[in-house]
Design an enzyme around this catalytic site. Structure first.
Site, PDB file in Angstrom:
ATOM      1  N   GLY A 193       9.107 -41.495  34.452  1.00 31.66           N
ATOM      2  CA  GLY A 193       8.762 -42.899  34.649  1.00 31.66           C
ATOM      3  C   GLY A 193       8.195 -43.548  33.402  1.00 31.66           C
ATOM      4  O   GLY A 193       8.658 -44.610  32.975  1.00 31.66           O
ATOM      5  N   ASP A 207      10.880 -32.016  28.028  1.00 27.74           N
ATOM      6  CA  ASP A 207      11.086 -32.058  29.479  1.00 27.74           C
ATOM      7  C   ASP A 207      11.883 -30.829  29.888  1.00 27.74           C
ATOM      8  O   ASP A 207      12.481 -30.176  29.033  1.00 27.74           O
ATOM      9  CB  ASP A 207      11.817 -33.346  29.908  1.00 27.74           C
ATOM     10  CG  ASP A 207      11.372 -33.830  31.287  1.00 27.74           C
ATOM     11  OD1 ASP A 207      11.247 -32.989  32.196  1.00 27.74           O
ATOM     12  OD2 ASP A 207      11.150 -35.040  31.452  1.00 27.74           O
ATOM     13  N   ASP A 249       2.383 -36.903  34.371  1.00 27.99           N
ATOM     14  CA  ASP A 249       1.340 -37.398  35.250  1.00 27.99           C
ATOM     15  C   ASP A 249       0.795 -36.254  36.087  1.00 27.99           C
ATOM     16  O   ASP A 249       0.762 -36.314  37.292  1.00 27.99           O
ATOM     17  CB  ASP A 249       1.863 -38.546  36.122  1.00 27.99           C
ATOM     18  CG  ASP A 249       0.749 -39.559  36.392  1.00 27.99           C
ATOM     19  OD1 ASP A 249      -0.248 -39.536  35.660  1.00 27.99           O
ATOM     20  OD2 ASP A 249       0.890 -40.354  37.336  1.00 27.99           O
ATOM     21  N   ASN A 250       0.387 -35.207  35.418  1.00 33.58           N
ATOM     22  CA  ASN A 250      -0.309 -34.140  36.143  1.00 33.58           C
ATOM     23  C   ASN A 250      -1.477 -33.671  35.287  1.00 33.58           C
ATOM     24  O   ASN A 250      -1.454 -33.781  34.053  1.00 33.58           O
ATOM     25  CB  ASN A 250       0.651 -33.002  36.496  1.00 33.58           C
ATOM     26  CG  ASN A 250       1.096 -32.224  35.280  1.00 33.58           C
ATOM     27  OD1 ASN A 250       0.348 -31.430  34.718  1.00 33.58           O
ATOM     28  ND2 ASN A 250       2.332 -32.474  34.845  1.00 33.58           N
ATOM     29  N   ASN A 261      14.483 -40.275  41.334  1.00 36.63           N
ATOM     30  CA  ASN A 261      13.902 -40.714  40.057  1.00 36.63           C
ATOM     31  C   ASN A 261      14.339 -42.136  39.701  1.00 36.63           C
ATOM     32  O   ASN A 261      13.658 -42.843  38.965  1.00 36.63           O
ATOM     33  CB  ASN A 261      14.371 -39.816  38.899  1.00 36.63           C
ATOM     34  CG  ASN A 261      13.960 -38.362  39.045  1.00 36.63           C
ATOM     35  OD1 ASN A 261      14.658 -37.479  38.569  1.00 36.63           O
ATOM     36  ND2 ASN A 261      12.851 -38.101  39.703  1.00 36.63           N
ATOM     37  N   LEU A 262      15.518 -42.535  40.206  1.00 36.69           N
ATOM     38  CA  LEU A 262      16.178 -43.722  39.649  1.00 36.69           C
ATOM     39  C   LEU A 262      15.483 -45.029  40.013  1.00 36.69           C
ATOM     40  O   LEU A 262      15.730 -46.049  39.397  1.00 36.69           O
ATOM     41  CB  LEU A 262      17.647 -43.757  40.099  1.00 36.69           C
ATOM     42  CG  LEU A 262      18.463 -42.526  39.684  1.00 36.69           C
ATOM     43  CD1 LEU A 262      19.892 -42.649  40.193  1.00 36.69           C
ATOM     44  CD2 LEU A 262      18.465 -42.333  38.176  1.00 36.69           C
ATOM     45  N   GLN A 263      14.592 -44.993  40.983  1.00 36.73           N
ATOM     46  CA  GLN A 263      13.830 -46.174  41.388  1.00 36.73           C
ATOM     47  C   GLN A 263      12.902 -46.630  40.263  1.00 36.73           C
ATOM     48  O   GLN A 263      12.432 -47.754  40.233  1.00 36.73           O
ATOM     49  CB  GLN A 263      13.072 -45.814  42.688  1.00 36.73           C
ATOM     50  CG  GLN A 263      11.895 -46.661  43.067  1.00 36.73           C
ATOM     51  CD  GLN A 263      10.578 -45.954  42.756  1.00 36.73           C
ATOM     52  OE1 GLN A 263      10.532 -45.070  41.910  1.00 36.73           O
ATOM     53  NE2 GLN A 263       9.509 -46.371  43.406  1.00 36.73           N
ATOM     54  N   CYS A 290       4.703 -31.980  56.907  1.00 36.19           N
ATOM     55  CA  CYS A 290       4.602 -33.318  56.303  1.00 36.19           C
ATOM     56  C   CYS A 290       5.923 -33.566  55.597  1.00 36.19           C
ATOM     57  O   CYS A 290       6.972 -33.166  56.094  1.00 36.19           O
ATOM     58  CB  CYS A 290       3.391 -33.421  55.384  1.00 36.19           C
ATOM     59  SG  CYS A 290       3.434 -32.273  54.000  1.00 36.19           S
ATOM     60  N   CYS A 324       2.353 -38.866  42.477  1.00 34.81           N
ATOM     61  CA  CYS A 324       3.230 -39.978  42.837  1.00 34.81           C
ATOM     62  C   CYS A 324       4.246 -39.547  43.889  1.00 34.81           C
ATOM     63  O   CYS A 324       4.637 -40.341  44.739  1.00 34.81           O
ATOM     64  CB  CYS A 324       3.948 -40.516  41.608  1.00 34.81           C
ATOM     65  SG  CYS A 324       2.855 -41.456  40.530  1.00 34.81           S
ATOM     66  N   LYS A 328      17.377 -34.100  32.062  1.00 32.82           N
ATOM     67  CA  LYS A 328      16.777 -35.383  31.675  1.00 32.82           C
ATOM     68  C   LYS A 328      16.816 -35.558  30.166  1.00 32.82           C
ATOM     69  O   LYS A 328      16.949 -36.681  29.663  1.00 32.82           O
ATOM     70  CB  LYS A 328      15.327 -35.456  32.171  1.00 32.82           C
ATOM     71  CG  LYS A 328      15.214 -35.725  33.647  1.00 32.82           C
ATOM     72  CD  LYS A 328      13.792 -36.059  34.056  1.00 32.82           C
ATOM     73  CE  LYS A 328      13.752 -36.391  35.537  1.00 32.82           C
ATOM     74  NZ  LYS A 328      12.388 -36.610  36.020  1.00 32.82           N
TER      75      LYS A 328
END
Ligand SMILES: [Zn+2]
Length: 393
Positions: free
Chosen positions: A50, A71, A139-140, A79-81, A351, A197, A95
């Site tokens: 992102g 990566d 983001d971790n 992912n494409l959103q 979940c 996320c 990627k």
């Protein structure tokens, strides 16, 4: 302040490059000298998701001479959103390959170096040391602390960004000039407290906003213009459409950049943070005796066994897909609704992917429930392996 030494005379721009960068060249703050700085600069992007998407595109377009990408993931439909550097045709592709191709299409005059690996304590210093500016696009928490510590040890600036749902943060951690990430957060949050996320969701545009701000800071550091975000944490709230700024101070007792550092080499960051170092949806860390696979659950239900299936997701997720016969009890309401469950029953918790239900299981176990199982991989795995009519999300 600039992170580069003096630009050598040998850096020249071709006529094609001069035409391409003309909107930069006519600004005195950039000009020919600045564009040459960009050309001889190198930036490492950790992550091509992102945040890495706008970063890769804009840094390439701006003419940063050498861009490194780290990566190990492949492009997934989900992912494409937000990961706009990748396209629908790239689903299933690495990627790195997808990002590199797109960046070289944007600007064939830059060099893109790829590192198909997880960034670890073993390889981080080697990979980072060859770059002028490091940008953290993961983001971790384990990778965030790893990138921070490696940058402090190497004396490199770390352009930090983080995103969650509708909010983001940006700063520049540069221990030579100001605080580092550990000055702000000496300890990681308790495992499971801050959802990823993948669990909590993120507005697709948000990484665009935050990644673009990171790219701006990286370019400013290279050009040595403006006021870098050193010692300042910029907070962005998309719903209120508001930016706020928090002053950050260097902590003299910081374990890595303080006066008497105790962290003088890279450590085990997964252990330090108590969570795995990737942004992907991860399964639970429960022992296998507490888990049940979708196939196993199906077999037992088909045999007519009485099993209470408890779905701990939110009602808006239930609307996307649910397992026939399951009971919806969102994780947040479990404590007050626990009397609705009978500890004599066989209970299967689920979940989306198995993370929240593992937490629910720990909670129920803590108050005396024993006949519990966590559905491995959550309803997404159930949809893939048992009931393909259900969508995954
Ligand atoms: Zn520090």
């Amino acid at each position: 302040m600039t992170v580069l030494e003096k630009t050598p005379e040998t850096v020249v721009l071709s006529n094609e490059e001069i035409r391409r960068y003309s909107r930069h060249l006519i600004m005195p703050e950039v000009a020919l000298a600045g564009q040459k700085k960009l050309k001889r600069a190198s930036v490492l992007l950790v992550g091509t998701g992102g945040l890495g998407s706008p970063l890769g595109l804009y840094l390439a377009a701006a003419g940063v001479g050498r861009i490194g990408l780290v990566d190990y993931d492949v492009v997934d439909e989900t992912n494409l959103q937000r990961q706009v550097i990748h396209g629908t045709k790239d689903i299933g592709r690495s990627k790195l390959a997808s990002a590199k191709e797109r960046m070289l299409d944007v600007n064939p005059y830059v060099q893109v170096d790829t590192y198909e690996t997880v960034l670890t304590s073993e390889n981080a210093l080697d990979i980072l040391k060859g770059y002028d500016v490091i940008v953290d696009g993961t983001d971790n928490f384990p990778t965030r602390y790893l990138v921070n510590d490696a940058c402090v040890l190497l004396g490199k600036p770390n352009v930090y960004g983080s995103i969650f749902r509708f909010e983001g943060q940006v700063s520049v951690f540069y221990a030579k000039e100001g605080p580092c990430y550990r000055c702000l957060f000496p300890q990681p949050p308790p495992p499971g407290l801050v959802p990823s996320c993948a669990e909590g969701g993120v507005l697709g545009i948000l990484p665009g906003t935050i990644g673009t701000l990171q790219a701006t800071e990286a370019i400013k550091l290279i050009l040595g213009i403006g006021e870098p975000l050193i010692g300042r944490l910029l907070l962005y709230d998309a719903l209120q459409m508001r930016f706020e700024e928090v002053k950050l101070r260097k902590n003299p007792k910081c374990p890595v950049c303080g006066e008497q550092p105790t962290v003088t080499a890279l450590i085990d960051y997964e252990q330090f943070c108590g969570v795995p170092a990737h942004d992907r949806e991860n399964g639970s860390k429960l022992a296998s005796e507490w888990e049940i696979t979708p196939q196993e659950l199906k077999t037992r239900l088909d045999r007519g066994e009485r099993i209470v299936i408890v779905d701990v997701r939110e009602p808006h997720e239930w609307d996307i897909a649910h397992i026939e016969g399951a009971r919806l009890m969102p994780l947040g309401s479990l404590a007050e609704r626990v009397h609705e469950l009978d500890s004599a029953d066989e209970i299967v918790l689920h979940c989306k992917t198995g993370v929240r239900s593992a937490r629910a299981l720990e909670f129920l176990r803590g108050i005396g429930f024993r006949k519990l199982k966590n559905l491995k991989g959550g309803i997404n795995a159930w949809a893939r392996e048992v009931d393909p009519r259900l969508p995954t999300y």
